[in-house]
Write a protein that holds these residues in place. Sequence first.
Motif, short mmCIF file in Angstrom:
data_model
loop_
_atom_site.label_atom_id
_atom_site.label_comp_id
_atom_site.label_asym_id
_atom_site.label_seq_id
_atom_site.Cartn_x
_atom_site.Cartn_y
_atom_site.Cartn_z
N ALA A 192 0.85 -1.19 0.00
CA ALA A 192 0.00 0.00 0.00
C ALA A 192 0.89 1.24 0.00
O ALA A 192 1.01 1.93 1.02
CB ALA A 192 -0.93 0.00 1.21
N PRO A 193 1.52 1.55 -1.12
CA PRO A 193 2.42 2.70 -1.15
C PRO A 193 1.65 4.00 -0.98
O PRO A 193 0.49 4.11 -1.39
CB PRO A 193 3.04 2.61 -2.55
CG PRO A 193 2.02 1.90 -3.38
CD PRO A 193 1.40 0.90 -2.44
N PRO A 194 2.28 5.01 -0.37
CA PRO A 194 1.59 6.30 -0.21
C PRO A 194 1.37 6.95 -1.57
O PRO A 194 2.28 7.03 -2.39
CB PRO A 194 2.54 7.11 0.66
CG PRO A 194 3.88 6.50 0.42
CD PRO A 194 3.63 5.04 0.20
N MET A 195 0.15 7.41 -1.81
CA MET A 195 -0.20 8.03 -3.08
C MET A 195 -0.77 9.42 -2.82
O MET A 195 -1.35 9.69 -1.76
CB MET A 195 -1.23 7.18 -3.83
CG MET A 195 -0.82 5.72 -4.04
SD MET A 195 0.57 5.49 -5.16
CE MET A 195 -0.26 5.76 -6.75
N GLY A 196 -0.58 10.30 -3.77
CA GLY A 196 -1.09 11.66 -3.62
C GLY A 196 -1.26 12.32 -4.97
O GLY A 196 -0.81 11.82 -6.00
N GLU A 197 -1.92 13.47 -4.95
CA GLU A 197 -2.15 14.20 -6.19
C GLU A 197 -0.96 15.08 -6.52
O GLU A 197 -0.37 15.71 -5.65
CB GLU A 197 -3.41 15.07 -6.08
CG GLU A 197 -3.79 15.75 -7.39
CD GLU A 197 -5.09 16.52 -7.28
OE1 GLU A 197 -5.03 17.75 -7.06
OE2 GLU A 197 -6.16 15.89 -7.42
N THR A 198 -0.58 15.11 -7.78
CA THR A 198 0.48 15.98 -8.25
C THR A 198 0.03 16.61 -9.57
O THR A 198 -1.01 16.23 -10.11
CB THR A 198 1.80 15.20 -8.43
OG1 THR A 198 2.85 16.11 -8.77
CG2 THR A 198 1.68 14.15 -9.52
N GLY A 199 0.79 17.56 -10.06
CA GLY A 199 0.40 18.24 -11.28
C GLY A 199 1.60 18.74 -12.04
O GLY A 199 2.70 18.88 -11.49
N ALA A 200 1.39 19.02 -13.34
CA ALA A 200 2.46 19.52 -14.19
C ALA A 200 1.86 20.13 -15.44
O ALA A 200 0.71 19.85 -15.81
CB ALA A 200 3.42 18.38 -14.57
N ALA A 201 2.65 20.96 -16.10
CA ALA A 201 2.27 21.51 -17.39
C ALA A 201 2.75 20.56 -18.48
O ALA A 201 3.90 20.11 -18.47
CB ALA A 201 2.89 22.89 -17.59
N ILE A 202 1.86 20.23 -19.41
CA ILE A 202 2.23 19.36 -20.53
C ILE A 202 1.88 20.05 -21.84
O ILE A 202 1.05 20.96 -21.88
CB ILE A 202 1.54 17.98 -20.44
CG1 ILE A 202 0.03 18.11 -20.59
CG2 ILE A 202 1.89 17.28 -19.13
CD1 ILE A 202 -0.66 16.76 -20.71
N SER A 203 2.53 19.63 -22.91
CA SER A 203 2.32 20.24 -24.21
C SER A 203 1.20 19.54 -24.97
O SER A 203 1.09 18.30 -24.94
CB SER A 203 3.61 20.16 -25.04
OG SER A 203 4.62 20.94 -24.46
#
Length: 271
Positions: free
Chosen positions: A186-197
Motif C-alpha cells: 500500500a504505497p503512499p499516493m497523492g495528487e500531483t500536477g504539471a504543465a504538458i504540451s
Amino acid sequence: MDQAQPHTAATLTGDLRALGVVPGDVLLVHSSVKSLGFVAGGVQAVVEALLSAVGPGGTLVVPTHTSENTDPAGWQNPPVPERWWPVIRSEAPGFDPARSPSRWVGVLPEAVRTWPGALRSDHPQVSCAALGAHAREVTAGHDLTESHGERSPIGAVYRLGGKILLLGCAHDSNTSLHLAERRQVAPPMGETGAAISNADGTSRWVTWTDLVTGEDDFDQVGAAFEETGAVTVGQVGSAAARLMDQRPLVDFAVDWMARNRHSVDVDVAGA
C-alpha cells in the motif's frame, strides 16, 4: 590539484571496465561529474567513456528530471506566494522532451539528453534519456501515473536486467529505489500536477495521482544491500563508484522497506 595526469575518455573507460561494466550492459547512471577530477574534454569525454564501456550493443540511461514542473502549492525551496499559483499553472510552458532542460540531476544528464541520437521519455516530471541499443525500449510508454513504476524507464531497466552506476554520489540518488517503494503493498499516493504540451504547441495543466516518494532512508537501504556483497566499490577517475545489478537491489529493497519502514521516520515529498 593532486592528480598526476588528467583523466581521459580512454582512462575512464578502463576504470569502468575494471569496475565491472561490460559491453552490452544497460547502464543507469547517477553522477557527480566534478567528483571525477580533471577530465580532458570535460563532460563530453565522460559520455564518450560510458558509451565506449557499454559498447554499441549496450545502452546508457540517465535521469533527466524536471523538478520545477510540479505544483507550486508544494514548493518549499523557496515557496512562492499563493496568489502566484494560478499564473504558474496556466502559463508554464508544457514539458517538451526536446526542449525542456533537466534540473538538479547534474551536467551528465544534460550532455546525454542533447547527444545525437538520444531518446527521452515523455513524463513531465521524471523523464529519462537513453542512448544505445535499447534506448527506445527504455524511454517508450512512460505512463503519467507510473513515475517510477513498472511503466517507466526504471521499470524497463529492471526488465532488461540492467545495472546501476553511482558515480561520485550515494544511494540517496539511487532512483531505482523508488520502484521498490511503488511495489509496496500500500504505497503512499497523492495528487500531483504539471504543465504538458498539446499537439498544437499550446500547454495545459494536468493533475493525476501518483506515488509520494521518500528518500530519507535510501542510504540505509543501500548500506544494508552493500552488506550482502552485491555492490562493487571502486574508483572511476578520482570518484568513488558503486556498481550493482538493479534487479537484486530492487528486490532487496522491496523486502527491506516492508520490514523497516513502519519504524523509520521517512520524510515523504511529492515527485
